[in-house]
Design a protein around this motif. Structure first.
Motif, short mmCIF file in Angstrom:
data_model
loop_
_atom_site.label_atom_id
_atom_site.label_comp_id
_atom_site.label_asym_id
_atom_site.label_seq_id
_atom_site.Cartn_x
_atom_site.Cartn_y
_atom_site.Cartn_z
N TYR A 1 66.35 62.37 28.05
CA TYR A 1 65.35 61.97 27.54
C TYR A 1 65.35 62.77 26.24
O TYR A 1 65.91 63.84 26.15
CB TYR A 1 64.11 62.33 28.38
CG TYR A 1 63.81 61.52 29.37
CD1 TYR A 1 62.97 60.46 29.36
CD2 TYR A 1 64.66 62.07 30.47
CE1 TYR A 1 62.80 59.91 30.85
CE2 TYR A 1 64.39 61.45 31.81
CZ TYR A 1 63.50 60.24 31.81
OH TYR A 1 63.27 59.83 32.99
N ILE A 2 64.76 62.63 25.16
CA ILE A 2 64.24 63.34 24.01
C ILE A 2 62.82 63.18 23.94
O ILE A 2 62.13 62.50 23.95
CB ILE A 2 65.03 62.86 22.73
CG1 ILE A 2 64.57 61.36 22.39
CG2 ILE A 2 66.87 63.01 22.77
CD1 ILE A 2 65.25 61.19 20.97
N SER A 3 62.16 64.26 23.33
CA SER A 3 60.82 64.33 22.90
C SER A 3 60.49 65.38 21.83
O SER A 3 61.39 66.07 21.58
CB SER A 3 60.14 64.72 24.33
OG SER A 3 60.31 66.18 24.64
N SER A 4 59.36 65.04 21.26
CA SER A 4 58.94 65.90 20.16
C SER A 4 57.37 65.55 20.14
O SER A 4 56.87 64.91 20.74
CB SER A 4 59.51 65.86 18.84
OG SER A 4 59.26 64.65 18.38
N GLU B 1 58.08 60.60 23.27
CA GLU B 1 59.14 60.91 24.44
C GLU B 1 59.67 59.58 24.39
O GLU B 1 59.11 58.45 24.57
CB GLU B 1 58.65 61.47 25.53
CG GLU B 1 59.91 61.75 26.52
CD GLU B 1 59.07 62.50 27.75
OE1 GLU B 1 58.69 63.47 27.65
OE2 GLU B 1 59.36 61.87 28.90
N MET B 2 61.07 59.77 24.65
CA MET B 2 61.87 58.45 25.01
C MET B 2 63.02 58.64 26.03
O MET B 2 63.44 59.61 25.78
CB MET B 2 62.04 57.48 23.88
CG MET B 2 63.22 57.88 22.98
SD MET B 2 63.49 56.73 21.53
CE MET B 2 63.85 55.27 22.46
N ILE B 3 63.52 57.57 26.84
CA ILE B 3 64.73 57.86 27.62
C ILE B 3 65.79 57.32 26.69
O ILE B 3 65.57 55.99 26.26
CB ILE B 3 64.45 57.43 28.88
CG1 ILE B 3 65.74 57.49 29.88
CG2 ILE B 3 64.15 55.71 28.84
CD1 ILE B 3 65.37 57.21 31.19
N LEU B 4 66.80 57.85 26.73
CA LEU B 4 68.12 57.39 25.95
C LEU B 4 69.10 56.71 27.04
O LEU B 4 69.77 55.89 26.90
CB LEU B 4 68.63 58.53 25.27
CG LEU B 4 67.77 59.08 23.92
CD1 LEU B 4 68.63 60.13 23.53
CD2 LEU B 4 67.29 58.27 23.22
N ALA B 5 69.09 57.25 28.21
CA ALA B 5 70.16 57.26 28.96
C ALA B 5 69.59 56.84 30.57
O ALA B 5 68.92 58.06 30.82
CB ALA B 5 71.52 57.68 28.99
N VAL C 1 65.28 68.30 24.71
CA VAL C 1 66.33 67.50 25.24
C VAL C 1 66.13 67.70 26.63
O VAL C 1 66.12 68.77 27.27
CB VAL C 1 67.71 67.76 24.76
CG1 VAL C 1 68.35 66.80 25.52
CG2 VAL C 1 67.95 67.54 23.42
N ILE C 2 65.82 66.48 27.50
CA ILE C 2 65.85 66.54 29.14
C ILE C 2 66.84 65.99 29.57
O ILE C 2 67.10 64.87 29.37
CB ILE C 2 64.25 66.14 29.44
CG1 ILE C 2 63.16 66.90 28.78
CG2 ILE C 2 64.12 66.18 31.04
CD1 ILE C 2 61.65 66.26 28.93
N VAL C 3 67.65 66.67 30.34
CA VAL C 3 68.69 65.99 31.34
C VAL C 3 68.40 66.12 32.85
O VAL C 3 68.11 67.23 33.46
CB VAL C 3 69.90 66.76 31.11
CG1 VAL C 3 71.07 66.22 31.74
CG2 VAL C 3 70.32 67.02 29.53
N ASP C 4 68.23 64.92 33.28
CA ASP C 4 67.89 64.92 34.98
C ASP C 4 69.08 64.61 35.78
O ASP C 4 69.52 63.34 35.45
CB ASP C 4 66.68 63.79 35.01
CG ASP C 4 66.17 64.04 36.37
OD1 ASP C 4 66.60 64.60 37.21
OD2 ASP C 4 65.07 63.25 36.82
N LEU C 5 69.44 65.45 36.25
CA LEU C 5 70.81 65.31 37.11
C LEU C 5 70.49 64.68 38.37
O LEU C 5 71.52 63.85 38.97
CB LEU C 5 71.45 66.51 37.29
CG LEU C 5 72.02 67.26 36.09
CD1 LEU C 5 72.70 68.53 36.47
CD2 LEU C 5 72.90 66.33 35.16
#
Length: 405
Positions: free
Chosen positions: A339-342, A346-350, A374-378
């Motif tokens: 995800y990216i946000s500011s 916010e939106m999900i890219l992948a 930048v949010i990375v959810d594993l």
């Protein structure tokens, strides 16, 4: 327990005085500072992992070996690194000059320098600067000291917090410099933290080590680690709280405030990266464990391809998952969401390791803001970590292409 943000920096705690002056190491700007505790303080430090250690780092490591200090002298504009025996002699002399002026033991003076490597210290100018500082130190001198340690920094970095421990008000203040050559394990920085807390040496050392891991070692600007990095803390006990020891509730209270100061100072450095136009926060969550989360977050913040993509406001999520992939952790790429946000949203890219059909216009709007997350959810555990950095712009090359001039 509330941590309350307080005005000031290193002189906010009781019994600390400071000054910053221009003595001629740099052409025009302030370039020498002294911080002084009215009583001998418990002290601890962490230092650069670079094999090449500047003379002031080596002298300070010696001087802090007994866990005590009462003053700090620091200059900018000259690193006093790779200067041989003369450099060591000059660093010792700086401690001696401060000790003479303030009536201290030279062994109780921390010495730090930052600036150009390989140039001998102009000791006549340094002597004059130390004399000026020691004459003018005051409770109002913290801001001048924070300004005097800057190199390519565009703003001074200082802050303070206060909290209640055992019915006593404890204050923690700090200042730091750092803009380029920023990389984990110690970032290129000088950081000085003061507190009036009454705390044992073992507990203070643990607090500094643990907070450094959560803050200064989680920022990256350009992947370089310098010869002069250090973070030093002095605790003079003038808050008169009951002695803080490891494993107690009072220690946990103190640590919360201490970590807050370190994280906020670290974020200021990432925000002020050389040539930076954007501040980047990377959150890795649901990693297999905390160590994996830390490695992944660090990899993303130090990726030049990620940095340049964000500078160009390009939602190139492939560079993000690529950085996680070479971070050295064990994970399943087919589960990863990005995800990216500011402030723009916010939106999900992948999702599940594959790109989505997202709006490029919305993504660009999100990335056009100055502060980007930048949010990375594993999706493979409960490990989490946060790292900070900045974009890589054309101005970074300009600044470093003419650093010595």
């Amino acid at each position: 327990m509330d941590v309350i943000f307080n005005e000031g920096g290193v002189t906010a705690p009781k019994g600390f005085l400071a000054a910053g002056v221009h003595c001629g190491i740099k052409k025009h700007k302030k370039d020498l500072a002294v911080i002084y505790s009215e009583v001998l303080a418990t002290a601890a430090g962490v230092f650069t992992t670079n094999k090449v250690k500047a003379a002031p780092v080596r002298i300070t490591m010696e001087n802090l070996s007994d866990g005590k200090a009462q003053a700090i002298v620091v200059n900018s504009g000259n690193a006093n690194a790779c200067t041989g025996e003369r450099g060591l002699k000059d660093a010792r002399k700086m401690a001696e000059l401060v000790a003479q002026k303030l009536g201290l033991n030279p062994h109780d003076v921390v010495v730090a320098s930052t600036g150009v490597i390989g140039v001998s210290m102009p000791m006549d100018k340094v002597r004059q600067g130390i004399e000026q500082c020691c004459k003018s130190i005051s409770v109002y001198g913290g801001a001048d000291a924070a300004t005097a340690i800057m190199t390519t920094d565009t703003f001074k970095k200082e802050m303070a917090v206060k909290l209640e421990i055992g019915g006593k008000t404890v204050t923690i203040g700090g200042m730091t410099k750092g803009s380029g050559m920023i990389h984990p394990n110690m970032a290129t920085m000088l950081c000085f933290i003061t507190t009036d807390a009454n705390i044992e040496a073992k507990a203070l050392k643990k607090a500094l080590k643990d907070a450094t891991a959560k803050s200064f070692n989680m920022i990256s600007v350009d992947g370089d680690t310098s010869t002069n990095d250090m973070a030093v803390v002095l605790a003079n006990g003038l808050a008169e709280n009951q002695l803080i020891t490891c494993g107690t509730e009072d220690y946990e209270l103190f640590y919360k405030g201490f970590e807050t100061v370190c994280i906020e100072l670290a974020k200021m450095m990432a925000r002020d990266g050389e040539g930076a136009t954007k501040f980047i926060e990377v959150q890795v969550k649901n990693a297999p464990d905390e160590i994996s989360a830390v490695k992944a977050a660090r990899a993303v913040t130090r990726s030049n391809l990620v940095k340049t993509a964000i500078f160009g406001e390009d939602a190139n999520w492939g560079r993000i998952i690529c950085a996680v992939g070479y971070s050295g952790i064990d994970f399943n790429p087919d589960l990863v969401d990005i995800y990216i946000s500011s402030r723009a949203g916010e939106m999900i890219l992948a999702e599940n390791g594959m790109g989505l059909n997202f709006s490029e216009d919305k993504a660009k709007a999100i990335l056009s803001e100055k502060d980007i997350k930048v949010i990375v959810d594993l999706k493979q555990g409960d490990g989490c970590a946060t790292a900070w950095g900045c974009d890589l712009s054309y101005d970074y090359v300009k600044i470093n292409g003419s650093y010595r001039t």
